[in-house]
Scaffold this active site. Structure first.
Site, PDB file in Angstrom:
ATOM      1  N   TYR A  69       2.200   1.967  -3.421  1.00 32.21           N
ATOM      2  CA  TYR A  69       1.124   2.493  -4.248  1.00 32.21           C
ATOM      3  C   TYR A  69       0.890   3.967  -3.924  1.00 32.21           C
ATOM      4  O   TYR A  69       0.824   4.819  -4.818  1.00 32.21           O
ATOM      5  CB  TYR A  69      -0.173   1.693  -4.030  1.00 32.21           C
ATOM      6  N   ARG A  84     -29.684   1.197 -15.373  1.00 33.28           N
ATOM      7  CA  ARG A  84     -30.578   0.580 -16.332  1.00 33.28           C
ATOM      8  C   ARG A  84     -31.832   1.430 -16.555  1.00 33.28           C
ATOM      9  O   ARG A  84     -32.336   1.506 -17.675  1.00 33.28           O
ATOM     10  CB  ARG A  84     -30.973  -0.804 -15.803  1.00 33.28           C
ATOM     11  N   ASP A 118       0.840  -1.196   0.000  1.00 36.40           N
ATOM     12  CA  ASP A 118       0.000   0.000   0.000  1.00 36.40           C
ATOM     13  C   ASP A 118       0.879   1.251   0.000  1.00 36.40           C
ATOM     14  O   ASP A 118       0.569   2.245  -0.656  1.00 36.40           O
ATOM     15  CB  ASP A 118      -0.891   0.037   1.254  1.00 36.40           C
ATOM     16  N   LYS A 141     -26.778 -15.220 -10.588  1.00 33.68           N
ATOM     17  CA  LYS A 141     -27.630 -14.036 -10.696  1.00 33.68           C
ATOM     18  C   LYS A 141     -27.326 -13.147  -9.488  1.00 33.68           C
ATOM     19  O   LYS A 141     -27.747 -13.420  -8.370  1.00 33.68           O
ATOM     20  CB  LYS A 141     -29.099 -14.421 -10.738  1.00 33.68           C
TER      21      LYS A 141
HETATM   22  S1  IVH Z   1     -27.958 -10.747 -18.202  1.00 33.57           S
HETATM   23  C1  IVH Z   1     -30.123 -10.437 -21.658  1.00 33.57           C
HETATM   24  N1  IVH Z   1     -26.686 -11.906 -16.264  1.00 33.57           N
HETATM   25  O1  IVH Z   1     -30.823  -9.423 -13.528  1.00 33.57           O
HETATM   26  C2  IVH Z   1     -30.176 -10.453 -20.231  1.00 33.57           C
HETATM   27  N2  IVH Z   1     -28.303 -10.282 -15.700  1.00 33.57           N
HETATM   28  O2  IVH Z   1     -33.620  -9.482 -14.808  1.00 33.57           O
HETATM   29  C3  IVH Z   1     -29.571  -9.250 -19.636  1.00 33.57           C
HETATM   30  N3  IVH Z   1     -28.535  -9.883 -13.285  1.00 33.57           N
HETATM   31  O3  IVH Z   1     -31.084  -6.243 -14.919  1.00 33.57           O
HETATM   32  C4  IVH Z   1     -29.096  -9.442 -18.248  1.00 33.57           C
HETATM   33  N4  IVH Z   1     -27.000 -11.318 -12.669  1.00 33.57           N
HETATM   34  O4  IVH Z   1     -29.430  -6.594 -13.015  1.00 33.57           O
HETATM   35  C5  IVH Z   1     -27.616 -11.006 -16.581  1.00 33.57           C
HETATM   36  N5  IVH Z   1     -25.447 -13.012 -14.646  1.00 33.57           N
HETATM   37  C6  IVH Z   1     -26.378 -12.106 -14.973  1.00 33.57           C
HETATM   38  C7  IVH Z   1     -27.062 -11.356 -14.000  1.00 33.57           C
HETATM   39  C8  IVH Z   1     -28.038 -10.455 -14.407  1.00 33.57           C
HETATM   40  C9  IVH Z   1     -27.865 -10.422 -12.248  1.00 33.57           C
HETATM   41  C10 IVH Z   1     -29.606  -8.885 -13.145  1.00 33.57           C
HETATM   42  C11 IVH Z   1     -29.421  -7.643 -13.938  1.00 33.57           C
HETATM   43  C12 IVH Z   1     -30.585  -7.538 -14.839  1.00 33.57           C
HETATM   44  C13 IVH Z   1     -31.577  -8.454 -14.205  1.00 33.57           C
HETATM   45  C14 IVH Z   1     -32.403  -9.092 -15.291  1.00 33.57           C
END
Ligand code: IVH
Length: 681
Positions: A37, A143, A34, A122
Site C-alpha cells: 500500500y 449536526r 502495508d 444507537k
Molecule cells: S437516526 C430520523 N440512527 O442519535 C432520525 N440516529 O437523537 C435521525 N444516533 O443525532 C437519526 N445511532 O447522533 C439514527 N442508528 C441510529 C443512531 C442515531 C445514534 C444518534 C444521532 C442522532 C441522535 C438522535
C-alpha cells in the site's frame, strides 16, 4: 485519457488505493500488505508532485490534513437533521409502547399483520452529514442545532472509513448521515498516549470523538483514531430510493460505507424486545459504546404516513440502556498494596448503579492520575463502567464543590508493613520497599522464592502458601526452613498432605547457587540475568549486601534504576535479617572470588534473542551456551539486539528482527557462530 499516460496511471493508482483502503478500514480484510500500500501511495504522491493537475479530491493523498482554520464555516442542512424521541421506559414496555402508537397512527386494527421495523444500534458518538456530488465527497458537516451545522470537511477526510468516492454507480447527489465514534481500544490507547505525553486524558470515547472532529487543525484530527457508521440519508437526487430502511442500509454498504451488522428486521413488539435484550447482553462485548437501540419503521411509505412532530419522527424511537456513567460521591481514597509492592490508590465510592452493577470501589491508578483528573476526597465524581472493564473515576464535578474537599496525599510508608514507600524519579508508581517483610507482598514473594528458576522448592504452590501465610506460620522465606511436621498440623488436610512432600523439597533446596539465591530474593528489577551478573561480579553475597550504588553501577548492564532498587532492598534491615536467617538455616552455595576484571569473553557485550523451538537445544541449554562465551540473552528484539536465534514456530520476534535487519540464525548457525566467534565490526 490513453493508457500508459501519467493521467491513466494516476487514475489507476487512485482506484487501487481507494479499493485497498475500503478493504482495510471498512471490511477489515486487507487485500495487500502495508508495504505494498505504502509503495503505491508513494508512487501516486510522486506522480502528483510532478503533475499537480492530476491531484483530484478523491485521491487518497488528500486525506492528510491541510492548514488549520480560524473557525468553522456554517452549513445549512437542506433537510434538517432530526433527533429521535427516547422511550423513557427502560424495560420491555419501551418497545410495546412504541409499537402500539405506530399501529394506532397507521390506523391498523388488531387483525392487521405485525408492523416491520428495522432495529439497529444507537451509537454513542456524534452525528455527521456527508455530501457526495457525482460520487465525490464534497462536504462534511456536524449536526449543530439540526438546521445549521459546521463545515468539518478537512477533518472528516482524515477518517479512513469514510469513502472519498462512492463505489459503484453514484447518484447525482447523496447526503449520507451517520455517526463518527471512537472504538474503546482506540480510546484506551489514545488515553495511554496522552498520559505518556503528560497531557489531559479524555473522559469517554464520545467526548474524544467529538473533540477530534471539532479540531481546527486537521493534523490533530488525523492523530485521533476515528470510526464511522452510516445509518440514514438527507438530501438526495438522481437515483431510485430504496423502499425500506433495511434496503437503504444495504445500499449504503454497497456505496462503501461501514454499516453495523448488528441490525435486524423485527416484526412487531415481541421481536423488538428480543433485539433489545440480545443487544443488552452483547453490549459489554461490543468494541464501541452504544447507549441504546433504535427502532425505525422499515417501510418508507409508512414512515411518510407517520411524519414528524417537533423535529422528531413518529416512525423512530430510541430505546436506551442503563447508563455507563453516573455521578456519585468520592468518600475516601485508600491504599491497596499489590504483589509487586505497588501502592495503588483506590476510590471508595458511595455505592452507585452503573453499567449494570453496583460500584463501590474504583482504581485511581496512581498519584499523577489523581492530580491529572483533579479529584479531591469528598468530591462528586463521574464514574464510568463500560464493557467488562474495571470501573473508573473519570473526573470531578468541580461545580458541586462546597470547599470541604481535601487533597489526596500519598503516604510515605506502606500501610501494610510500615516500611518506607518510595517513588523513583521517573516512575509514576510509589512502591513499598518492605519486600519480603511486607504482608501484602509476602505470598507472592514466597511463591517467587520457591519457583523453579529460583530456589526450586517442589510442591510449594498457591494453596499451601496461602494457608501458611494466612495462618501466620510463615512470614518470610526463612520461616520455610523452620517448618516441621508439627507446624503443619494446623493446615487443612489437602494442604497437610502436600506439605509433607514439600518438607523434602525444602531440605533439598538448601544446596543452591549464588545466582539462584540472589534471584530468589525477589529484588525489584533483578531478574535471572542480572542475578547472574551480580554473582559473577561480587563473588560473595556479603560484597553485594554492602555494595554502594556506585559499586553496583560497575556491574555489566546494571543502570541507575537497578542499582537503586538493589541498594534500597539491602538498606531495609528486615531484608538483611531474612538473608541471615536463611544462611543460619543451612541455605548454602559456593562463593567465588569477585571478578576483579571481567574476563573478556569473545561474546561479551553481544545480545541474543531466542524465539521458537530449536531442533535439539532447550531454551536453557541455548542460554547456557551463549552465556558461557560472554553473550547475554534478552527477551525482546530491539535495535540493540545482535543476533536472533529462531526455531520452529518463531513468531513476532522473528518478524521484528527481519524488519530491523538483525542477523537471524538457526540452531546450526548458532553453534557455528559460537565456535568461530563474532564477526569483526
Ligand atoms: S437516526 C430520523 N440512527 O442519535 C432520525 N440516529 O437523537 C435521525 N444516533 O443525532 C437519526 N445511532 O447522533 C439514527 N442508528 C441510529 C443512531 C442515531 C445514534 C444518534 C444521532 C442522532 C441522535 C438522535
Amino acid at each position: 485519457m490513453s493508457a500508459g499516460t501519467p493521467a491513466a496511471r494516476a487514475a489507476e493508482l487512485r482506484e487501487l488505493l481507494n479499493r485497498y483502503a475500503h478493504a482495510y478500514y471498512v471490511l477489515d480484510a486487507p487485500l495487500v500488505s502495508d508495504a505494498e500500500y505504502d509503495r503505491l501511495y508513494q508512487e501516486l504522491e510522486a506522480l502528483e508532485q510532478r503533475h499537480p493537475e492530476l491531484r483530484t479530491p478523491d485521491s487518497p493523498t488528500q486525506r492528510v490534513g491541510g492548514r488549520a482554520l480560524d473557525r468553522f464555516e456554517p452549513v445549512r442542512h437542506a433537510v434538517p437533521m432530526l433527533s429521535i424521541r427516547t422511550e423513557t421506559d427502560i424495560g420491555d414496555a419501551g418497545a410495546s409502547n412504541f409499537d402500539t402508537k405506530v399501529r394506532k397512527e397507521l390506523g391498523l386494527d388488531a387483525t392487521a399483520p405485525a408492523v416491520e421495523y428495522l432495529a439497529e444500534l444507537k451509537f454513542d458518538g456524534l452525528a455527521i452529514s456527508l455530501r457526495y456530488e457525482n460520487g465525490l465527497l464534497v462536504r462534511a458537516a456536524t449536526r449543530g442545532d439540526g438546521e445549521v451545522g459546521e463545515d468539518v470537511t478537512q477533518n472528516v477526510r482524515t477518517i479512513g472509513q469514510i469513502p472519498l468516492r462512492l463505489s459503484g454507480k453514484a447518484p447525482v447527489l447523496l447526503e449520507v448521515r451517520g455517526e463518527v465514534y471512537m472504538r474503546r481500544d482506540d480510546f484506551d490507547s489514545l488515553n495511554a498516549r496522552q498520559t505518556e505525553a503528560g497531557e489531559k486524558t479524555f473522559v469517554n470515547p464520545r467526548n474524544a470523538a467529538a473533540g477530534a472532529v471539532r479540531q481546527l487543525d486537521p493534523n490533530m484530527t488525523r492523530k485521533r483514531p476515528l470510526s464511522f457508521f452510516a445509518y440514514s440519508i438527507g438530501e438526495t437526487s438522481g437515483w431510485t430510493l430504496p423502499a425500506r430502511q433495511s434496503e437503504l442500509l444495504e445500499a449504503l454498504e454497497k456505496f462503501g460505507f461501514p454499516v453495523s451488522s448488528e441490525r435486524t428486521v423485527a416484526r412487531g413488539a415481541e421481536e423488538l424486545v428480543a433485539f433489545h435484550q440480545r443487544i443488552g447482553e452483547l453490549r459489554n462485548r461490543l468494541p464501541f459504546d452504544i447507549d441504546g437501540v433504535v427502532y425505525k419503521v422499515d417501510l418508507v411509505e409508512q414512515q411518510q404516513k407517520l411524519g414528524w412532530v417537533t423535529r422528531e419522527p413518529r416512525w423512530a424511537v430510541a430505546h436506551k440502556y442503563a447508563p455507563q456513567e453516573e455521578i456519585t460521591r468520592l468518600l475516601n481514597i485508600e491504599i491497596q498494596v499489590g504483589r509487586t509492592g505497588a501502592l495503588t490508590p483506590v476510590a471508595k465510592l458511595q455505592p452507585v448503579f452503573v453499567g449494570g452493577a453496583t460500584v463501590t470501589n474504583a482504581s485511581l491508578h496512581n498519584e499523577d492520575m489523581i492530580r491529572r483528573k483533579g479529584v479531591k476526597i469528598g468530591d462528586w465524581v463521574v464514574v464510568r463502567r463500560a464493557g467488562d472493564v474495571i470501573p473508573e473515576v473519570v473526573t470531578a464535578v468541580v461545580d458541586r464543590r462546597d470547599g470541604k474537599e481535601t487533597d489526596f496525599v500519598m503516604p510515605e510508608t506502606c500501610p501494610v508493613c510500615g516500611s518506607h514507600a518510595m517513588r523513583a524519579e521517573d516512575e509514576a508508581i510509589t512502591r513499598c520497599t518492605g519486600g519480603l517483610f511486607c504482608g501484602a507482598q509476602r505470598k507472592q514473594a514466597l511463591l517467587h522464592f520457591a519457583s523453579r528458576r529460583a530456589m526450586d522448592i517442589e510442591g510449594l504452590g498457591d494453596k499451601l502458601v496461602e494457608q501458611l501465610v494466612d495462618g501466620g506460620i510463615v512470614k518470610t522465606p526463612a520461616d520455610l526452613y523452620k517448618l516441621g511436621l508439627l507446624s503443619l498440623a494446623t493446615l487443612d488436610r489437602m494442604a497437610e498432605k502436600s506439605a509433607a512432600n514439600v518438607l523434602q523439597g525444602i531440605e533439598q533446596s538448601k544446596n543452591t547457587t549464588l545466582p539462584r539465591f540472589i534471584y530468589a530474593l525477589g529484588i525489584r528489577n533483578v531478574g535471572e540475568t542480572t542475578a547472574k551478573e551480580l554473582a559473577r561480579h561480587f563473588g560473595k553475597l556479603d560484597n553485594l549486601v554492602t555494595a554502594k550504588e556506585a559499586a553496583l553501577l560497575q556491574v555489566q548492564d546494571v543502570g541507575p534504576i537497578v542499582a537503586n532498587s538493589i541498594a534500597a532492598f539491602f538498606a531495609e534491615p528486615h531484608n538483611v535479617e531474612v538473608v541471615e536467617q536463611l544462611r543460619a538455616a543451612g541455605v548454602h552455595w559456593t562463593e567465588t572470588e569477585p571478578a576483579e576484571q571481567a574476563a573478556v569473553l569473545p561474546f561479551t557485550g553481544k545480545t541474543f534473542v531466542l524465539t521458537g523451538t530449536l531442533p535439539s537445544l532447550s531454551r536453557d541449554e541455548a542460554t547456557a551456551m551463549i552465556e558461557a562465551v560472554g553473550g547475554k540473552v534478552s527477551g525482546s528484539v530491539s535495535k540493540k539486539t545482535h543476533y536472533v536465534v529462531a526455531g520452529a514456530e518463531a513468531g513476532s520476534k522473528l518478524d521484528k528482527a527481519q524488519q530491523l535487519g538483525v542477523t537471524v540464525l538457526d540452531e546450526e548457525g548458532l553453534r557455528a557462530l559460537l565456535a568461530r566467534g563474532p564477526e569483526q565490526e
